[in-house]
Design an enzyme around this catalytic site. Structure first.
Site, PDB file in Angstrom:
ATOM      1  N   LYS A 157      39.627  41.002  33.636  1.00  0.00           N
ATOM      2  CA  LYS A 157      40.005  42.516  33.194  1.00  0.00           C
ATOM      3  C   LYS A 157      39.839  42.525  31.763  1.00  0.00           C
ATOM      4  CE  LYS A 157      43.483  45.884  34.240  1.00  0.00           C
ATOM      5  NZ  LYS A 157      42.595  47.087  34.824  1.00  0.00           N
TER       6      LYS A 157
HETATM    7  C1  LIG Z   1      37.920  47.865  37.883  1.00  0.00           C
HETATM    8  C2  LIG Z   1      39.076  47.721  38.425  1.00  0.00           C
HETATM    9  N1  LIG Z   1      38.984  47.747  39.997  1.00  0.00           N
HETATM   10  C3  LIG Z   1      40.211  47.694  40.784  1.00  0.00           C
HETATM   11  C4  LIG Z   1      41.271  47.713  40.176  1.00  0.00           C
HETATM   12  C5  LIG Z   1      42.596  47.597  40.878  1.00  0.00           C
HETATM   13  O1  LIG Z   1      43.525  46.634  40.475  1.00  0.00           O
HETATM   14  P1  LIG Z   1      44.919  46.664  40.795  1.00  0.00           P
HETATM   15  O2  LIG Z   1      45.428  47.039  42.064  1.00  0.00           O
HETATM   16  O3  LIG Z   1      45.309  44.970  40.347  1.00  0.00           O
HETATM   17  O4  LIG Z   1      45.449  47.735  39.708  1.00  0.00           O
HETATM   18  C6  LIG Z   1      41.454  48.240  38.798  1.00  0.00           C
HETATM   19  C7  LIG Z   1      42.633  48.436  38.099  1.00  0.00           C
HETATM   20  O5  LIG Z   1      43.269  47.274  37.479  1.00  0.00           O
HETATM   21  C8  LIG Z   1      40.302  48.244  37.972  1.00  0.00           C
HETATM   22  O6  LIG Z   1      40.290  48.427  36.593  1.00  0.00           O
END
Ligand SMILES: Cc1ncc(COP(=O)(O)O)c(C=O)c1O
Length: 310
Positions: A157
């Site tokens: 991330k």
């Molecule tokens: C690109 C992306 N995919 C999926 C998610 C979903 O992840 P999470 O459930 O850990 O927030 C996020 C958010 O963090 C994201 O930025």
């Protein structure tokens, strides 16, 4: 977005307006940052940070993949987050830790630049709206493909990687939709601009696998577990674009949007064009977990200690 009084920046609590960095911060020029999006919820047992340790583990993993060590331990960041929530008097809030390469040598090699960190909290409504959570949102398949492991690190991330999501999001909004669905480099359904995707057909739940360049979403993991605990079969497999429109139900998961149903994709109604029963069931169970109403998932909440004397 409602702002807070204080932000934690490089080891100190500072006033919101004093939380500043130098304009030559490496991350501002080259996107060399990693971050998390976390939420805390008011529960009967106090404020609980949802899957706090898992988020900090992912932050550490993202940092590692970009050759950074966290400048504070995960335990220190966890405790600081608790204190920040208390200092700002929030019961329910969004939490944004960010770790980045700071001001130092210019150029593409960041390894001699300091690694800095901050944590901010604010009150943030569900990303795709309360109404979106109730009635479902409309998405288009983006003309942009999700970043692939051939050029970046879908598992991380990382700030710079989000230019991909930013472009897809702008494109979807400018063309009259609420959200974008990105395909991966092979043309399989990957995820939303900041959400994972679930597709339901004939009572079985399907979601793209890690190998489809998804971010390993923590809401995704939670909803998979909830769905299995409710007796549903959840299959992690490649999903083709046509399966979205032909599904009985589709929903998105993410910390920002929580669980938001999709009611249309590319102007085609999904199922009856309203959130379906399985989506509703998992959404309700997920909300119970978020707000601490579910004893089964009580340990997903990291309770913020109440300061003595209050
Ligand atoms: C690109 C992306 N995919 C999926 C998610 C979903 O992840 P999470 O459930 O850990 O927030 C996020 C958010 O963090 C994201 O930025």
């Amino acid at each position: 977005m409602s702002t807070a009084d204080q932000i934690w920046l490089n080891g100190e609590f500072v006033a919101w307006e004093d939380a500043k960095v130098h304009v030559l911060t490496h991350a501002m020029h080259y996107g060399t940052s990693v971050f998390e999006g976390i939420r805390a919820y008011e529960t009967e047992r106090g404020t609980g940070v949802f899957r706090h340790r898992e988020h900090l583990d992912r932050l550490e993993a993202s940092a590692k993949l970009y050759y950074m060590d966290l400048p504070w331990s995960k335990e220190e960041m966890r405790e600081v987050t608790h204190e920040l929530i208390v200092r700002n008097g929030f019961k329910t809030c969004y939490i944004r830790p960010l770790v980045w390469r700071g001001h130092g040598p210019m150029g593409l090699n960041p390894l001699d630049n300091p690694v800095e960190a901050m944590i901010a909290v604010w009150v943030w409504a569900p990303y795709l709206g309360e109404e979106g959570k109730r009635k479902g949102v409309r998405a288009r398949v983006s003309s942009y493909r999700r970043i692939s492991a051939q050029s970046l690190i879908p598992h991380a991330k990382a700030g710079g990687q989000y230019l991909n999501s930013v472009l897809a999001k702008i494109e979807s909004l400018k063309s009259g939709y609420d959200e974008a669905i990105l395909l991966d480099d092979k043309g399989h359904v990957c995820e939303g601009s900041g959400e994972n995707v679930f597709v339901i057909k004939d009572g079985v739940i399907h979601t793209p696998p890690q190998s489809a360049s998804i971010l390993d979403g923590i809401s995704r993991r939670s909803c998979i577990q909830i769905a299995r605990d409710h007796g549903y079969e959840v299959v992690e497999r490649n999903v083709s674009r046509a399966e979205l429109a032909l599904a009985d139900e589709v929903f998105l998961t993410g910390t920002a949007c929580e669980l938001t149903p999709l009611r249309e994709v590319d102007d085609l109604a999904i199922g009856d064009g309203i959130p379906g029963p399985i989506t509703r069931e998992i959404q309700a169970a997920f909300e119970d977990a978020l707000y601490g109403r579910s004893p089964q998932y009580a340990d997903w909440l990291d309770l913020v200690p109440v300061p003595s004397g209050t």
